[in-house]
Enzyme design. Structure first.
Site, PDB file in Angstrom:
ATOM      1  N   CYS A 276      22.101  -6.693  31.311  1.00  0.00           N
ATOM      2  CA  CYS A 276      20.782  -7.626  30.978  1.00  0.00           C
ATOM      3  C   CYS A 276      19.702  -6.545  31.546  1.00  0.00           C
ATOM      4  O   CYS A 276      19.742  -5.973  32.276  1.00  0.00           O
ATOM      5  CB  CYS A 276      20.893  -8.633  32.202  1.00  0.00           C
TER       6      CYS A 276
ATOM      7  N   CYS B 194      32.251 -20.259  30.900  1.00  0.00           N
ATOM      8  CA  CYS B 194      31.163 -19.557  31.168  1.00  0.00           C
ATOM      9  C   CYS B 194      30.964 -18.419  30.309  1.00  0.00           C
ATOM     10  O   CYS B 194      31.975 -17.594  30.434  1.00  0.00           O
ATOM     11  CB  CYS B 194      31.102 -19.243  32.612  1.00  0.00           C
TER      12      CYS B 194
ATOM     13  N   CYS C  34      16.530  -9.186  37.411  1.00  0.00           N
ATOM     14  CA  CYS C  34      16.564 -10.062  38.961  1.00  0.00           C
ATOM     15  C   CYS C  34      17.339  -9.203  40.041  1.00  0.00           C
ATOM     16  O   CYS C  34      18.360  -8.696  39.877  1.00  0.00           O
ATOM     17  CB  CYS C  34      17.411 -11.444  38.632  1.00  0.00           C
TER      18      CYS C  34
ATOM     19  N   CYS D  21      27.786 -13.388  38.078  1.00  0.00           N
ATOM     20  CA  CYS D  21      27.510 -12.685  37.025  1.00  0.00           C
ATOM     21  C   CYS D  21      27.546 -11.171  37.309  1.00  0.00           C
ATOM     22  O   CYS D  21      27.195 -10.514  38.079  1.00  0.00           O
ATOM     23  CB  CYS D  21      26.244 -12.672  36.351  1.00  0.00           C
TER      24      CYS D  21
ATOM     25  N   GLU E  79      32.366 -10.070  30.793  1.00  0.00           N
ATOM     26  CA  GLU E  79      32.948 -11.175  31.617  1.00  0.00           C
ATOM     27  C   GLU E  79      32.594 -12.329  31.215  1.00  0.00           C
ATOM     28  O   GLU E  79      31.638 -12.947  30.334  1.00  0.00           O
ATOM     29  CB  GLU E  79      32.470 -11.185  32.935  1.00  0.00           C
TER      30      GLU E  79
ATOM     31  N   CYS F 257      21.044  -9.908  41.322  1.00  0.00           N
ATOM     32  CA  CYS F 257      21.915 -10.138  40.320  1.00  0.00           C
ATOM     33  C   CYS F 257      22.662  -8.816  39.949  1.00  0.00           C
ATOM     34  O   CYS F 257      22.176  -8.073  39.564  1.00  0.00           O
ATOM     35  CB  CYS F 257      21.387 -10.895  39.055  1.00  0.00           C
TER      36      CYS F 257
END
Ligand code: SAH
Length: 355
Positions: free
Chosen positions: A122, A115, A126, A345, A101, A129
């Site tokens: 990832c 962005c 976290c 995100c 994205e 997220c």
């Protein structure tokens, strides 16, 4: 005799992945003068040419050689979402069908900010997220990072100019620093997009060694560190990557960053109702950051489907900010942009499901 079939376009290396040295060497091998490099980059990046054929001031033979040697574009736009506040989000499909994205943000000061993502997924984990819920698939190449900017720039109207870059999309940028730095060289170069390095912000979970490397790179990029908790005990829960790092090592590295670059470091803090938004958390944050030239960026949690966290209750963000400002810290509240299009995100990629 060579019976092999001609290479499929997809097997060719991407032009946007070529380093300046490699590309100059390739041009020299074709017998082309070095100044052709600048011409090609201007076509590929500034004019966003869609084909080598369109590069009309290059000799025809060179255009043909380029088309035989490189792919000009590797990503396709899979989905495009626009929110009423002018935020636009693209889901790009990469050559291997992975998807990332990227977002264009518009504000009333005429800032046009892109962005960017640096990884598919990832690895940082976290807990609030969406990007890390399924782990990391792979790093993006520098060309794939750059291509996000080109795709977003093509959404701009005639009177709009890209002004800022934030590396706050999917992935941990400092876990893919070489590719990121190579992409940023093109984004900031005169024969690239000419965006000042001072208008580039890299957001990291806080990886000390790469922070030092970035400090030593001599580039004036802004550094934002995703803190989210004022103590190791709480941060270990919210940001599992912290267990092997710890706040002390991160702050030592950010102090070095400030010392080397003179750039004030931003600390991001996502506010989660009743988890890290209590008055004692604000007071602990004050003691942690005391004496530092720091900006705290408070981000009310953007709800993610399936996760148990809630945004802070009404008035809580302002109260938290007040405790910080009263002690002399600089604070900004990041108001939600594009939440109607899942701009936080990783949300769009997840909602649209596996490719
Ligand atoms: N890996 C980098 C970039 C992450 S995205 C980093 O950790 O900084 C940029 C910011 O958005 C980070 O501070 C991240 O923690 C935050 N963020 C992630 N999910 C969010 C959500 N659902 N609501 C609000 N902020 C979120």
């Amino acid at each position: 005799m060579n019976d092999e079939p001609p290479p499929k376009a997809i097997d060719l290396p991407a032009l946007l992945d070529q380093s300046p040295d490699d590309f100059r060497a390739w041009l020299a091998a074709q017998g082309a003068p070095g100044y052709r490099a600048g011409q090609v980059w201007r076509w590929a990046i500034q004019k966003r040419a869609e084909s080598f054929e369109a590069m009309s001031d290059l000799p025809g033979a060179l255009r043909e050689e380029l088309a035989r040697a490189f792919r000009l574009r590797t990503a396709r736009i899979d989905a495009r979402h626009e929110s009423p506040d002018g935020t636009e989000k693209l889901l790009l499909r990469l050559a291997d069908d992975e998807r990332v994205e990227c977002v264009l943000l518009r504000d009333d000061r005429h800032h046009r900010t892109v962005c960017l993502s640096t990884q598919v997924g990832c690895a940082m984990g976290c807990v609030f997220c969406a990007s890390g819920l399924d782990g990391v698939v792979r790093n993006l190449t520098s060309g794939e990072i750059l291509e996000q900017v080109l795709a977003l720039a093509s959404l701009l109207g005639e009177n709009e100019r890209l002004s800022h870059v934030v590396v706050m999309g999917m992935g941990e940028p400092l876990a893919n620093l070489d590719a990121l730095l190579a992409a940023l060289e093109r984004i900031t170069a005169e024969d690239g997009l000419g965006i000042s390095g001072r208008r580039v912000t890299i957001s990291t979970v806080g990886l000390p060694e790469p922070i030092r490397r970035l400090a030593q790179s001599g580039r004036p990029y802004n550094l934002a560190v995703s803190l989210h908790a004022p103590t190791d005990a709480l941060r270990n829960e919210l940001v599992p990557a912290n267990r092997k790092i710890g706040l002390a090592a991160i702050l030592a590295a950010t102090d070095e960053y400030f010392g080397a670059t003179g750039r004030r470091v931003t600390f991001e803090y996502v506010l989660l109702d009743a988890v890290n938004d209590r008055p004692e958390h604000a007071r602990e944050l004050v003691s942690l950051l005391r004496g530092r030239a720091a900006l705290v960026n408070l981000i009310p949690f953007n709800a993610v489907e399936g996760l148990p966290y809630r945004p802070p209750a009404s008035g809580q963000t302002a109260r938290f900010a007040e405790t910080l400002t009263a002690s002399g810290l600089a604070v900004k509240i990041r108001y939600r942009k594009g939440d109607r299009i899942d701009a936080a995100c990783g949300q769009l990629r997840r909602r649209l499901g596996p490719s």
